[in-house]
Design an enzyme around this catalytic site. Sequence first.
Site, PDB file in Angstrom:
ATOM      1  N   HIS A 247    -120.755 -41.378  88.781  1.00  0.00           N
ATOM      2  CA  HIS A 247    -120.682 -40.869  87.407  1.00  0.00           C
ATOM      3  C   HIS A 247    -120.499 -42.043  86.461  1.00  0.00           C
ATOM      4  O   HIS A 247    -119.711 -42.943  86.728  1.00  0.00           O
ATOM      5  CB  HIS A 247    -119.480 -39.926  87.252  1.00  0.00           C
ATOM      6  CG  HIS A 247    -119.559 -38.693  88.095  1.00  0.00           C
ATOM      7  ND1 HIS A 247    -118.556 -37.757  88.156  1.00  0.00           N
ATOM      8  CD2 HIS A 247    -120.524 -38.239  88.924  1.00  0.00           C
ATOM      9  CE1 HIS A 247    -118.901 -36.782  88.973  1.00  0.00           C
ATOM     10  NE2 HIS A 247    -120.092 -37.059  89.457  1.00  0.00           N
TER      11      HIS A 247
ATOM     12  N   TYR B 204    -111.095 -33.704  82.603  1.00  0.00           N
ATOM     13  CA  TYR B 204    -109.632 -33.665  82.549  1.00  0.00           C
ATOM     14  C   TYR B 204    -109.258 -32.895  81.294  1.00  0.00           C
ATOM     15  O   TYR B 204    -109.609 -33.326  80.188  1.00  0.00           O
ATOM     16  CB  TYR B 204    -109.052 -35.082  82.454  1.00  0.00           C
ATOM     17  CG  TYR B 204    -109.153 -35.918  83.711  1.00  0.00           C
ATOM     18  CD1 TYR B 204    -110.334 -36.583  84.046  1.00  0.00           C
ATOM     19  CD2 TYR B 204    -108.046 -36.073  84.553  1.00  0.00           C
ATOM     20  CE1 TYR B 204    -110.405 -37.378  85.190  1.00  0.00           C
ATOM     21  CE2 TYR B 204    -108.114 -36.868  85.695  1.00  0.00           C
ATOM     22  CZ  TYR B 204    -109.303 -37.509  86.006  1.00  0.00           C
ATOM     23  OH  TYR B 204    -109.372 -38.295  87.139  1.00  0.00           O
TER      24      TYR B 204
ATOM     25  N   PRO C 123    -101.446 -37.986  91.074  1.00  0.00           N
ATOM     26  CA  PRO C 123    -102.896 -38.129  91.262  1.00  0.00           C
ATOM     27  C   PRO C 123    -103.730 -38.180  89.979  1.00  0.00           C
ATOM     28  O   PRO C 123    -104.935 -38.429  90.043  1.00  0.00           O
ATOM     29  CB  PRO C 123    -103.271 -36.894  92.093  1.00  0.00           C
ATOM     30  CG  PRO C 123    -102.183 -35.917  91.851  1.00  0.00           C
ATOM     31  CD  PRO C 123    -100.938 -36.701  91.576  1.00  0.00           C
TER      32      PRO C 123
ATOM     33  N   LYS D 128    -105.455 -43.133  91.610  1.00  0.00           N
ATOM     34  CA  LYS D 128    -105.213 -44.522  92.028  1.00  0.00           C
ATOM     35  C   LYS D 128    -104.694 -44.692  93.457  1.00  0.00           C
ATOM     36  O   LYS D 128    -104.745 -45.801  94.006  1.00  0.00           O
ATOM     37  CB  LYS D 128    -104.174 -45.171  91.081  1.00  0.00           C
ATOM     38  CG  LYS D 128    -104.705 -45.449  89.692  1.00  0.00           C
ATOM     39  CD  LYS D 128    -105.529 -46.719  89.649  1.00  0.00           C
ATOM     40  CE  LYS D 128    -106.495 -46.783  88.517  1.00  0.00           C
ATOM     41  NZ  LYS D 128    -107.854 -46.331  88.827  1.00  0.00           N
TER      42      LYS D 128
ATOM     43  N   TYR E 107    -109.216 -47.082  84.733  1.00  0.00           N
ATOM     44  CA  TYR E 107    -109.724 -45.985  85.562  1.00  0.00           C
ATOM     45  C   TYR E 107    -110.731 -46.491  86.601  1.00  0.00           C
ATOM     46  O   TYR E 107    -110.669 -46.115  87.773  1.00  0.00           O
ATOM     47  CB  TYR E 107    -110.364 -44.914  84.668  1.00  0.00           C
ATOM     48  CG  TYR E 107    -110.626 -43.620  85.385  1.00  0.00           C
ATOM     49  CD1 TYR E 107    -109.649 -42.631  85.476  1.00  0.00           C
ATOM     50  CD2 TYR E 107    -111.856 -43.383  85.995  1.00  0.00           C
ATOM     51  CE1 TYR E 107    -109.886 -41.445  86.149  1.00  0.00           C
ATOM     52  CE2 TYR E 107    -112.108 -42.199  86.670  1.00  0.00           C
ATOM     53  CZ  TYR E 107    -111.120 -41.232  86.743  1.00  0.00           C
ATOM     54  OH  TYR E 107    -111.359 -40.058  87.420  1.00  0.00           O
TER      55      TYR E 107
END
Length: 402
Positions: free
Chosen positions: A81, A212, A304, A308, A396
Amino acid sequence: MAQATPNSITRTQVGIIGAGPAGLFLAHLLHRQGIESVILESRSRAGIEGTIRAGVLEQWVVDLMNRMGLGGRMMREGHFHSGITLRFDHRSHHIDMADLTGGKRVTVYAQHEVIRDLVAARLEEGGGIVFGASDVQPLDIDGTAPRIAFRRTPDGPPEELRCDFIAGCDGFHGPSRPAIPAALRNEFQTVHPFGWLGILTEAPPSHPELIYANHERGFALLSTRSPEVQRLYLQVDPGDDIAHWSDDRIWSELHARLEDRDSWTLTEGPIFQKGIIGMRSFVCEPMRHGRLFIAGDAAHIVPPTGAKGLNLAVADVLVLSRALAAFYRTGSTEGLDGYSATCLRRIWKAERFSWYMTTMLHRNPAESPFEQRIHLAELDYLVQSRAAMTALAENYVGLPMD
Ligand code: RFL
Ligand code: PHB
């Protein structure tokens, strides 16, 4: 604890406890440096290959798997992505990770698929993995001849793995961290007042990237596993019982939290796996005592939300493998002596990022309306500021390893 006299003794250079991502990556990295290891794993092969956990790999982990010749199936079946979607105040905002980080992508490839690939390759190259080991205990870690006591089966005779070093890759509940004397361990912890209800559903993807969502009913996350299987999460009370969550109730919450004012809708399917997990942030310092080195979840836990945990486990063992390779090549202990400090610099940054994502995206029932408005203001600032989005994106996709 008194140890029974072992009636079988094996020797290797590095004894590894745990065949999670940390232990398996370490065995492969050492093998490529000509260093022998044996893994002692308490669960069965089917057990570790069937446990559903992480999903997102940082770009450098993907690159590392490819360099090690272990990335074939990931490159065929993984999902690449270029960004993620943040949804709050009923609107969606695309964060273009690739644009913000010079082309780095988000790879969704399930942890148990990584485990399957690493186990198969390790067994093929003749590497030792003892599945179903019990009574595993690191011993004599203060001296130069550490050993690991174990049994191959619960009723089997006591055995011993003698080695030069022990890598404690046995997760949060394993025996390695407690083997470091309590007086020498500094443990930092926050338990978050959130749980994640995770499901696997047989359905096509609803959206081309992860979503998210911060919603007044709580956090929700849409992720994927394959063209046929999707992974979704809902913020719930960590003490909640999964029996209270019928499939209908789960879908109704997911629709409410993920769908916004545009015409996008979530595609439903049969739910074939569901469960609730709690969330903590935890760091143990130092990560070494004598000849025992702890790595991955044995040394630290992140919630979570930042994706990571698995990536940090791989980062630890990359540092450890380099230090061990330098020791065996030149006798230098510099890398081994610096192992804990080197890893902890990255770990604390990942703890910070995971804490930031968690507090910004969840609804904390103990927070005042003022604090909740602050989180929304932070999200609103984030999606309008290229500088803020870049900071999120570079964390990220993964901070540089070298
Ligand atoms: P693991 O994977 O826990 O492996 C430890 C292994 O040690 C074995 N073991 C023992 N073996 C011998 N003797 C004993 N006495 C033993 N005790 C334990 C265990 O059976 C096991 O096989 O630790 P490791 O290798 O450090 O890897 C850590 C990761 O598994 C973990 O951080 C991630 O799963 C966290 N995580 C995520 N990380 C990411 O990077 N990206 C994600 O998207 C992501 N999503 C997640 C997650 C974790 C989740 N859960 C379930 C906590 C999503 C979820 C829902
Ligand atoms: C997952 O797909 O399991 C997943 C994705 C992103 C996260 C956590 C878990 O932040």
